[in-house]
Scaffold this motif. Sequence first.
Motif, short mmCIF file in Angstrom:
data_model
loop_
_atom_site.label_atom_id
_atom_site.label_comp_id
_atom_site.label_asym_id
_atom_site.label_seq_id
_atom_site.Cartn_x
_atom_site.Cartn_y
_atom_site.Cartn_z
N UNK A 118 -7.32 -0.24 1.74
CA UNK A 118 -7.17 1.10 1.16
C UNK A 118 -8.16 2.09 1.79
N UNK A 119 -9.39 1.64 2.07
CA UNK A 119 -10.36 2.51 2.74
C UNK A 119 -9.88 2.88 4.13
N UNK A 120 -9.41 1.88 4.89
CA UNK A 120 -8.95 2.13 6.26
C UNK A 120 -7.75 3.06 6.29
N UNK A 174 0.83 -1.20 0.00
CA UNK A 174 0.00 0.00 0.00
C UNK A 174 0.87 1.25 0.00
N UNK A 175 1.92 1.24 0.80
CA UNK A 175 2.83 2.39 0.85
C UNK A 175 3.47 2.62 -0.52
N UNK A 224 -11.98 -7.49 -2.43
CA UNK A 224 -12.41 -7.08 -1.09
C UNK A 224 -11.27 -6.70 -0.16
N UNK A 225 -10.24 -7.52 -0.03
CA UNK A 225 -9.17 -7.25 0.93
C UNK A 225 -8.39 -5.99 0.59
N UNK A 264 -7.01 9.70 -0.44
CA UNK A 264 -6.37 11.01 -0.30
C UNK A 264 -5.17 11.14 -1.24
N UNK A 265 -4.59 10.02 -1.64
CA UNK A 265 -3.46 10.04 -2.57
C UNK A 265 -3.93 10.05 -4.02
#
Length: 75
Positions: free
Chosen positions: A39-41, A9-10, A33-34, A46-47
Amino acid sequence: MTAIDATGLRALEDLADQLQATGRTLIVCDMREQPARLMRRADFHEHLGDANICASFEAALARAHVVHQENRQSA
């Protein structure tokens, strides 16, 4: 992708930020789903911007067309 962790994710966040800094746009679509949940959490939108997270490939193509037109008009 079927799954992603914090490191992945980073990397995507960094890519999105680098693309934005050079006037380009990352558009993601049809997330499983995962990855979508992580990404939502992590407030990944925002990116990218909410408009660049698309539910389907067709929606992503439509978004890419809009981005392309916006870039042509501002050039």
